[in-house]
Design a protein around this motif. Structure first.
Motif, PDB file in Angstrom:
ATOM      1  N   GLY A  32       5.454  18.323  11.889  1.00 19.36           N
ATOM      2  CA  GLY A  32       5.365  16.997  11.595  1.00 19.36           C
ATOM      3  C   GLY A  32       6.707  16.629  12.361  1.00 19.36           C
ATOM      4  N   ASN A  33       7.279  17.866  13.073  1.00 19.22           N
ATOM      5  CA  ASN A  33       8.278  17.618  13.885  1.00 19.22           C
ATOM      6  C   ASN A  33       8.460  17.214  15.311  1.00 19.22           C
ATOM      7  OD1 ASN A  33       9.846  18.779  11.492  1.00 19.22           O
ATOM      8  ND2 ASN A  33       9.656  20.805  12.228  1.00 19.22           N
ATOM      9  N   GLY A  38       3.845  22.131  18.441  1.00 15.27           N
ATOM     10  CA  GLY A  38       2.630  21.949  17.523  1.00 15.27           C
ATOM     11  C   GLY A  38       2.692  20.349  16.959  1.00 15.27           C
ATOM     12  N   PHE A  39       3.526  19.519  16.970  1.00 15.14           N
ATOM     13  CA  PHE A  39       3.603  18.295  16.749  1.00 15.14           C
ATOM     14  C   PHE A  39       2.758  17.495  17.780  1.00 15.14           C
ATOM     15  CE2 PHE A  39       4.629  13.681  17.460  1.00 15.14           C
ATOM     16  CZ  PHE A  39       4.933  13.268  16.143  1.00 15.14           C
ATOM     17  N   THR A  40       3.258  17.893  19.271  1.00 15.49           N
ATOM     18  CA  THR A  40       2.325  17.115  20.303  1.00 15.49           C
ATOM     19  C   THR A  40       0.749  17.466  20.555  1.00 15.49           C
ATOM     20  OG1 THR A  40       4.632  17.214  21.504  1.00 15.49           O
ATOM     21  CG2 THR A  40       2.677  16.566  22.850  1.00 15.49           C
ATOM     22  N   ILE A  41       0.760  18.601  20.221  1.00 15.53           N
ATOM     23  CA  ILE A  41      -0.754  18.994  20.323  1.00 15.53           C
ATOM     24  C   ILE A  41      -1.735  18.278  19.186  1.00 15.53           C
ATOM     25  CG2 ILE A  41      -2.326  20.852  20.084  1.00 15.53           C
ATOM     26  CD1 ILE A  41      -0.476  22.907  21.192  1.00 15.53           C
ATOM     27  N   PHE A  42      -1.103  18.283  17.886  1.00 15.29           N
ATOM     28  CA  PHE A  42      -2.020  17.458  16.962  1.00 15.29           C
ATOM     29  C   PHE A  42      -1.906  16.286  17.163  1.00 15.29           C
ATOM     30  CE2 PHE A  42      -2.399  16.589  12.228  1.00 15.29           C
ATOM     31  CZ  PHE A  42      -3.640  16.841  12.116  1.00 15.29           C
ATOM     32  N   SER A 156      -3.153  20.606  25.664  1.00 15.51           N
ATOM     33  CA  SER A 156      -1.746  20.948  26.347  1.00 15.51           C
ATOM     34  C   SER A 156      -0.451  20.043  25.584  1.00 15.51           C
ATOM     35  CB  SER A 156      -1.919  20.186  27.764  1.00 15.51           C
ATOM     36  OG  SER A 156      -1.624  19.165  27.818  1.00 15.51           O
ATOM     37  N   PHE A 157       0.642  20.557  25.563  1.00 16.82           N
ATOM     38  CA  PHE A 157       1.663  20.292  24.793  1.00 16.82           C
ATOM     39  C   PHE A 157       2.547  19.263  25.392  1.00 16.82           C
ATOM     40  CE2 PHE A 157       2.637  24.665  26.227  1.00 16.82           C
ATOM     41  CZ  PHE A 157       3.900  24.368  26.789  1.00 16.82           C
ATOM     42  N   PHE A 158       1.875  18.389  26.172  1.00 16.75           N
ATOM     43  CA  PHE A 158       2.904  17.432  26.882  1.00 16.75           C
ATOM     44  C   PHE A 158       2.569  16.011  26.220  1.00 16.75           C
ATOM     45  CE2 PHE A 158       2.341  21.147  29.617  1.00 16.75           C
ATOM     46  CZ  PHE A 158       3.526  21.366  30.059  1.00 16.75           C
ATOM     47  N   GLU A 159       3.834  15.418  26.116  1.00 17.57           N
ATOM     48  CA  GLU A 159       3.467  13.952  25.414  1.00 17.57           C
ATOM     49  C   GLU A 159       3.020  13.127  26.739  1.00 17.57           C
ATOM     50  OE1 GLU A 159       7.438  12.534  24.211  1.00 17.57           O
ATOM     51  OE2 GLU A 159       7.724  14.499  23.274  1.00 17.57           O
ATOM     52  N   LYS A 160       2.059  12.257  26.263  1.00 13.41           N
ATOM     53  CA  LYS A 160       1.496  11.417  27.195  1.00 13.41           C
ATOM     54  C   LYS A 160       2.608  10.566  28.107  1.00 13.41           C
ATOM     55  CE  LYS A 160      -3.240  12.145  25.766  1.00 13.41           C
ATOM     56  NZ  LYS A 160      -4.366  11.583  25.017  1.00 13.41           N
ATOM     57  N   SER A 161       3.466  10.051  27.482  1.00  9.12           N
ATOM     58  CA  SER A 161       4.539   9.327  28.040  1.00  9.12           C
ATOM     59  C   SER A 161       5.147  10.062  29.380  1.00  9.12           C
ATOM     60  CB  SER A 161       5.428   8.825  27.133  1.00  9.12           C
ATOM     61  OG  SER A 161       5.987  10.049  26.630  1.00  9.12           O
ATOM     62  N   ARG A 162       5.088  11.407  29.155  1.00 12.61           N
ATOM     63  CA  ARG A 162       5.820  12.361  30.226  1.00 12.61           C
ATOM     64  C   ARG A 162       4.703  12.676  31.404  1.00 12.61           C
ATOM     65  NH1 ARG A 162      11.141  15.564  28.176  1.00 12.61           N
ATOM     66  NH2 ARG A 162      12.052  13.916  27.220  1.00 12.61           N
ATOM     67  N   MET A 163       3.514  13.152  30.695  1.00 16.11           N
ATOM     68  CA  MET A 163       2.614  13.754  31.719  1.00 16.11           C
ATOM     69  C   MET A 163       1.424  12.911  31.392  1.00 16.11           C
ATOM     70  SD  MET A 163       1.263  17.561  31.935  1.00 16.11           S
ATOM     71  CE  MET A 163      -0.285  17.445  30.792  1.00 16.11           C
ATOM     72  N   LYS A 164       0.924  12.342  32.349  1.00 14.33           N
ATOM     73  CA  LYS A 164      -0.581  11.600  32.618  1.00 14.33           C
ATOM     74  C   LYS A 164      -1.260  12.525  32.728  1.00 14.33           C
ATOM     75  CE  LYS A 164       1.625   7.605  32.508  1.00 14.33           C
ATOM     76  NZ  LYS A 164       1.947   7.234  30.824  1.00 14.33           N
ATOM     77  N   ARG A 165      -2.766  12.112  32.225  1.00 21.31           N
ATOM     78  CA  ARG A 165      -3.870  12.900  32.612  1.00 21.31           C
ATOM     79  C   ARG A 165      -4.892  12.386  33.407  1.00 21.31           C
ATOM     80  NH1 ARG A 165      -0.290  14.439  28.461  1.00 21.31           N
ATOM     81  NH2 ARG A 165      -1.256  16.153  27.081  1.00 21.31           N
TER      82      ARG A 165
END
Lengths: 474, 474
Positions: A32-33, A38-42, A156-165
């Motif tokens: 939950g942090n 672990g937050f980003t993946i979930f 992947s543990f990257f936020e979508k605001s930073r890394m696009k897919r």
């Protein structure tokens, strides 16, 4: 040349389908942090449109991101196809043991902290457990895992605001390195370029590059396999599978650690044995692997192999409205090891009849700075129809006042009449970039740099030659 | 190595200042027909903020684009510094004669249709007239002329909606080819990159590359000279001027026509004699010219030479938060002919004390995927302070969750404490591109590809070595 038709010892593809199309997924270490892995993946599972069921496992929380959390994967009632493990390295053996007892089909260990940092005891311990349970397949540790756009599966543990897919497509990508994997996903999202299956497999303690290659060779919708490799875990197995796969679909590899200096650094990275540059070069050539010398080439080769037909030979016709640009492209084509095509006099005369005297109909065909759409259409048609031409490079200075707005549409039409590879080249600012995008949308592959386009065409041509030389033998 | 200190026969720079900072300009062939070359050039003068006076010459119109049109340049009352000629080729001799009689200081002949299309008689006739009047300097024909952002002087015939122009800066560019000139202007507009003086000089019937080089060598605000050349009109003159100029400022040249095939094509382009690849390679090396092998390198070298200090040697330290990205960069650095730096144990220990055990402090320094801003700051500081490091390559996977928003600012601060070249590398989509732009705005030079960055650093290093070997001799 080695016998490429040899039967090979296959890669172990057992249960690998659970990695790529799981229905029930547990995130062990879901958090939950905000900002934690672990937050980003979930979060990516919850919000990314994943169609299956996803469970949070976290012994310290009753709920994570608003969803019930289980103390252990063993507490989950239903079966689990895939466990994604993001716990501190020292807890991984315990979690893996629970996954085995839960009869989880596939486990992705994202966590780092094993052989790559010299953690020998922990690594040995985990390796022994993995070897004892061949039915529970493991990807990792030290990786970013799987991305399958078709199923919105994304570990992947990257936020979508930073890394696009990237969008759905037909290129699959294997990466030993998580960083190179992330970079290629992010870059590909900016291209008219789609992904089928992506795996960052890290230290390869169970599933290795050869297993994945074997799996992807059978994946009908994968048209091109691309890879970033530092070394193969088992050289012979990799070679055997690669050479068989190459007969079915192209494999493009960027090999990291080709220089002695970089080779030395790979040991402390994924802990793999990289092997000498010479050995890999020979292996790649015999296996029909298209070898990219750098990232720029990896991208270029993949783009071309995904979209273009294979050429019958290596003779290139260049068409340009900028003389100097044509000269630079000629240098690039020749240096890449391709030949300048010699169009038949008949076809040359046919062009000459329809264009002003100032046009040079040779190779390059220089349509000159005041070229209009018609000159391009006439020349491209003639080049595609000419038996002495295997591939066409069309260069545009889009910014000239005389090129009408119907250019892209008209050329896309002409391009469709032929099964020869065609690439378009231009570079500039907004207006030119827009034109290039428009071309790609209509199925014309574009590049900014003649040197990159020429190298990519050479890769395409090398692969076509490998098929010509080897397909009939098998 | 030839004696670079030799006195040289100078280029003819008489009246060239009128090309670059004219007060009174006549556009001969100014047109009211939108889309024509004569329209766009005149419009760019009227609307582009040019500070001097501009006249339209057009024998068939009383007014052009709302401005009075003169039947001939001779009808204009005041003096004329510069005439821009955009009339059909066969009228150029007549117009040139009028310019001579009007005592115009400099003439730019945009019109094509001379030696480049085999028009021998017309070319001979014009050449004779030009030779007879050495005080009326001529650029062209078959060119796009001059662009000087400082004076909003712009004779190129590209609409601004299609082709952007770069801002004011310290790079000057000579191009034999109009197309390559247009491409570089347009591309440069997208970069944190400024131009001082741009000339596309085409067939060079009077002013040639050597004259322009001589002029730019004396132009205090030109820090770097870049050029696209297919051949030098007078090899010895060019060499002499180039070698003297190189001792004052770097010259970067992309040579078109290095392969036999392209060489053959240059004849029908600007009508120049391109000369063999081997001869040019030797000449360039001896003259200290930084040779770009392709467009990508031309851009990269210019960017680096404009902005970065020169290195004392060729030892490179790599810092990364992506292991694989670091390996790829190591390969690139070594292949480019640079060396991996070996930092002192003292400095390595200083880093180790401030970072977690998982960080590999070697070359590359692998800060690992969970690197924060502090790890970058600590490592970059130590690398810049180390006597065994001449240049630093810093690689970023900006997309990781642990890199804070103060990264760019903090690194820009560290960068300023040192006079060693530093380049940043990353590639990705929007978020990453924004970070790279931010870096460039704060004076950190960025590249997308390790291979390109490494080649550019090698160019920088070669030039620095040329200066070390030759400056003391003179």
């Amino acid at each position: 040349m080695a016998n490429v038709c040899a039967t090979h010892t296959g890669g172990n593809t057992k249960n690998l389908e659970y990695l790529f199309s799981p229905k029930e997924v547990a995130i062990v270490g879901a958090s939950g942090n905000k900002g934690s892995v672990g937050f980003t993946i979930f979060e990516n599972f919850l919000k990314g449109g994943f169609g299956g069921r996803v469970y949070a496992v976290n012994p310290n929380r009753a709920a994570v991101q608003g969803k019930k959390a289980y103390k252990s994967i063993l507490d989950i009632k239903g079966k689990i196809d895939l466990a994604v493990v993001v716990v501190p390295a020292k807890l991984v053996p315990l979690v893996y043991d629970q996954c085995v007892r839960k009869k989880v089909k596939a486990v992705i260990v994202i966590s780092a902290g094993f052989s790559e940092i010299g953690e020998k005891k922990l690594t040995r311990n985990l390796q022994r457990m993995i070897d004892e349970h061949p039915n529970t397949r493991v990807v990792g540790p030290n990786c970013i895992g799987i991305f399958v756009p078709e199923h919105n599966l994304d570990t992947s543990f990257f936020e979508k605001s930073r890394m696009k897919r990237p969008r759905k497509g037909s290129v699959s990508f294997l990466s030993q390195s998580g960083a190179m994997g992330a970079v290629i996903l992010d870059w590909a999202s900016t291209q008219e370029f789609g992904f089928r299956k992506f795996v960052s497999y890290g230290n390869a303690m169970d599933v290795d590059e050869a297993d994945l290659l074997e799996y992807l060779s059978k994946d009908r919708k994968t048209k091109v396999i691309t890879a970033y490799l530092e070394g193969a875990k088992e050289g012979r197995k990799f070679f055997n599978i690669a050479k068989r796969t190459s007969l079915k679909k192209p494999i493009v590899v960027l090999k990291g650690g080709v220089t002695d200096e970089a080779h030395a650094a790979t040991a402390s990275h994924t802990g793999s044995l990289a092997g000498s540059a010479e050995v890999y070069e020979a292996v790649f050539r015999q296996a029909g692997i298209v070898r990219a010398d750098n990232l720029l080439e990896l991208f270029a080769f993949a783009k071309l192999l995904e979209n273009e037909p294979l050429p019958k030979g290596n003779r290139v016709q260049i068409i340009t409205n900028g003389g100097g640009f044509g000269i630079v492209a000629t240098d690039a084509v020749v240096r890449a090891g391709l030949q300048l095509a010699k169009m038949s006099n008949k076809n040359k005369e046919a062009i000459k009849k329809k264009v002003p005297d100032t046009v040079t109909v040779n190779n390059p065909i220089d349509l000159t700075g005041d070229a209009d759409v018609k000159r391009y259409v006439v020349s491209l048609k003639a080049a595609l129809a000419d038996d002495n031409v295997d591939m066409v490079v069309v260069i545009f200075l889009f910014t000239t006042p005389t090129l009408g707005s119907d250019l892209v549409r008209e050329l896309a039409k002409v391009r469709k009449i032929s099964k020869k590879p065609v690439v378009a080249i231009s570079i500039g600012s907004k207006y030119t970039e827009k034109k290039l995008k428009d071309m790609e949308k209509l199925g014309l592959i574009t590049f900014n740099y003649p040197s990159v386009a020429a190298r990519a065409l050479k890769g395409l041509s090398n692969y076509a030659q490998f098929l010509r030389e080897n397909k009939k033998k098998c």
